[in-house]
Design an enzyme around this catalytic site. Structure first.
Site, mmCIF file in Angstrom:
data_model
loop_
_atom_site.group_PDB
_atom_site.id
_atom_site.type_symbol
_atom_site.label_atom_id
_atom_site.label_comp_id
_atom_site.label_asym_id
_atom_site.label_seq_id
_atom_site.Cartn_x
_atom_site.Cartn_y
_atom_site.Cartn_z
ATOM 1 N N SER A 1 9.373 2.538 -2.989
ATOM 2 C CA SER A 1 10.455 1.736 -2.331
ATOM 3 C C SER A 1 11.603 1.598 -3.266
ATOM 4 O O SER A 1 11.923 1.832 -4.432
ATOM 5 C CB SER A 1 9.960 0.163 -2.151
ATOM 6 N N TYR B 1 6.695 -7.249 -6.141
ATOM 7 C CA TYR B 1 6.696 -5.934 -5.607
ATOM 8 C C TYR B 1 7.301 -4.714 -5.971
ATOM 9 O O TYR B 1 6.824 -3.483 -6.174
ATOM 10 C CB TYR B 1 7.002 -6.325 -4.026
HETATM 11 N N1 LIG Z 1 8.570 -1.398 6.013
HETATM 12 C C1 LIG Z 1 9.735 -1.363 5.422
HETATM 13 O O1 LIG Z 1 10.850 -1.498 5.591
HETATM 14 C C2 LIG Z 1 9.370 -0.544 4.066
HETATM 15 C C3 LIG Z 1 10.594 -0.304 3.079
HETATM 16 C C4 LIG Z 1 10.239 0.033 1.875
HETATM 17 C C5 LIG Z 1 8.870 0.679 1.619
HETATM 18 N N2 LIG Z 1 7.865 0.408 2.406
HETATM 19 C C6 LIG Z 1 6.653 0.901 2.002
HETATM 20 O O2 LIG Z 1 6.107 1.758 3.142
HETATM 21 C C7 LIG Z 1 4.516 1.393 3.135
HETATM 22 C C8 LIG Z 1 4.243 1.157 4.364
HETATM 23 O O3 LIG Z 1 4.871 0.155 4.765
HETATM 24 P P1 LIG Z 1 4.852 -0.791 6.306
HETATM 25 O O4 LIG Z 1 5.873 -1.766 6.427
HETATM 26 O O5 LIG Z 1 4.421 0.341 7.205
HETATM 27 O O6 LIG Z 1 3.431 -1.298 6.122
HETATM 28 P P2 LIG Z 1 2.441 -2.513 6.963
HETATM 29 O O7 LIG Z 1 2.259 -3.611 5.976
HETATM 30 O O8 LIG Z 1 3.121 -2.542 8.361
HETATM 31 O O9 LIG Z 1 1.220 -1.780 7.006
HETATM 32 C C9 LIG Z 1 0.413 -1.442 5.866
HETATM 33 C C10 LIG Z 1 -1.050 -1.119 6.325
HETATM 34 O O10 LIG Z 1 -1.841 -1.041 5.257
HETATM 35 C C11 LIG Z 1 -3.203 -1.454 5.401
HETATM 36 N N3 LIG Z 1 -3.746 -2.064 4.363
HETATM 37 C C12 LIG Z 1 -2.931 -3.063 3.356
HETATM 38 N N4 LIG Z 1 -3.743 -3.359 2.478
HETATM 39 C C13 LIG Z 1 -4.738 -2.280 2.489
HETATM 40 C C14 LIG Z 1 -6.066 -2.328 1.525
HETATM 41 N N5 LIG Z 1 -6.198 -2.884 0.462
HETATM 42 N N6 LIG Z 1 -6.805 -1.080 1.943
HETATM 43 C C15 LIG Z 1 -6.697 -0.408 3.105
HETATM 44 N N7 LIG Z 1 -5.663 -0.700 3.772
HETATM 45 C C16 LIG Z 1 -4.677 -1.659 3.627
HETATM 46 C C17 LIG Z 1 -2.965 -2.588 6.447
HETATM 47 O O11 LIG Z 1 -4.083 -3.016 7.316
HETATM 48 C C18 LIG Z 1 -1.626 -1.978 7.307
HETATM 49 O O12 LIG Z 1 -2.543 -1.178 8.315
HETATM 50 C C19 LIG Z 1 4.317 0.278 2.121
HETATM 51 O O13 LIG Z 1 3.834 1.222 0.884
HETATM 52 C C20 LIG Z 1 5.719 -0.203 1.714
HETATM 53 O O14 LIG Z 1 5.871 -0.833 0.748
HETATM 54 C C21 LIG Z 1 8.065 -0.166 3.665
#
Ligand SMILES: NC(=O)c1ccc[n+]([C@@H]2O[C@H](COP(=O)([O-])OP(=O)(O)OC[C@H]3O[C@@H](n4cnc5c(N)ncnc54)[C@H](O)[C@@H]3O)[C@@H](O)[C@H]2O)c1
Length: 261
Positions: free
Chosen positions: A145, A156
């Site tokens: 991120s 985080y």
């Molecule tokens: N969405 C954003 O704006 C954003 C920005 C920067 C970085 N990211 C990174 O992108 C990645 C995905 O983000 P997102 O927003 O799509 O995530 P999200 O929270 O929408 O989805 C995460 C998924 O991971 C699964 N999960 C969580 N913990 C788990 C575990 N311990 N074991 C198995 N499954 C697990 C959840 O069930 C879910 O399906 C993450 O690493 C996040 O930090 C996202």
């Protein structure tokens, strides 16, 4: 099926595939010909499997908690049992649970953030390594991120800084084994409402304001003045997962509209 077939006959593990960026990765990897293993602790991952099967893609699901090494090892074992090997691991699980000034985080909350956003990537890399060393080949992409330089989510940010460190160190240590490890530092990404919420408790007025502060700061630091789309993140992640990036390893690629993280 897509015209591009960068992952034809590759065995690809995607973690956190039930929604958001992970689902986007999974749908495209499947469309590009992979044999895919989708790992998630939510049963909603079965809905993604239905979508993939409808379009003729090949995938299985594994329900596992990737905050544990045992969970990560179960995913790798299932991939090998079903498809005989693992070629590519995409570590997508993570995400800030709370957004607030650091002094407002409790000890328990800090530990939960690190467990959510550092350990799944650390455990999955550890679990897949013996298989990739045995094959003398493998590709790992970690979803990090730009929040390594962002407000109101220090635990985080620290976890994603850890993901960046493990990406570089693992790449250095195992380049000799034919293993490439890279990361995308994902910027703020527009997504539909989450079926699996990161935090189930209703936000207080203060928490709503802190979250808005994060959104404003994220947009302010971009050159482009907007959030990205899931597809814009998927494009970069799959470039690093594919042979198109064959001379890249140990690299953290910011995908944040100009925000370098
Ligand atoms: N969405 C954003 O704006 C954003 C920005 C920067 C970085 N990211 C990174 O992108 C990645 C995905 O983000 P997102 O927003 O799509 O995530 P999200 O929270 O929408 O989805 C995460 C998924 O991971 C699964 N999960 C969580 N913990 C788990 C575990 N311990 N074991 C198995 N499954 C697990 C959840 O069930 C879910 O399906 C993450 O690493 C996040 O930090 C996202």
């Amino acid at each position: 099926m897509s015209d591009r077939q960068r992952f034809k006959n590759k065995v690809v593990i995607v973690t956190g595939a039930a929604q958001g960026i992970g689902r986007g990765i999974a749908l495209q990897v499947a469309a590009e010909g992979a044999h895919m293993v989708m790992a998630d602790r939510s049963e909603y991952v079965e809905d993604v499997l239905v979508e993939i099967n409808k379009t003729g893609g090949d995938a299985i699901t594994v329900n596992a908690d990737l905050e544990t090494l045992a969970g990560a090892q179960a995913v790798v074992a299932k991939a090998i049992e079903h498809y005989n090997r693992v070629d590519i691991l995409i570590n997508n699980v993570g995400g800030a649970i709370w957004m607030k000034p650091f002094q407002a985080f409790s000890e328990e909350e800090i530990i939960k953030e690190v467990h959510r956003s550092l350990f799944p990537t650390l455990w999955c890399c550890r679990a897949v390594l013996p298989e990739m060393i045995k094959n003398q080949k493998g590709t790992i992409v970690n979803v990090s991120s730009i929040a390594t330089c962002g407000i109101h989510r220090v635990p985080y940010s620290a976890s994603k800084g850890g993901v960046n460190g493990l990406t570089t160190a693992l790449a250095f240590e195992h380049a000799k084994d034919g293993i490439r490890v890279n990361a995308v530092a994902t910027g703020g990404t527009e997504a539909p409402p989450r079926k699996v919420p990161r935090n189930t408790t209703a936000l207080t007025e203060n928490e709503k304001q802190w979250m808005q502060d994060v959104v404003d700061q994220t947009i302010d630091r971009t050159f482009m003045g907007r959030y990205g789309s899931i597809q814009e993140q998927v494009n970069a992640i799959l470039f690093l997962a594919s042979d198109e990036s064959s001379y890249m390893t140990g690299t953290i690629v910011p995908v944040g509209g100009g925000d370098q993280g």
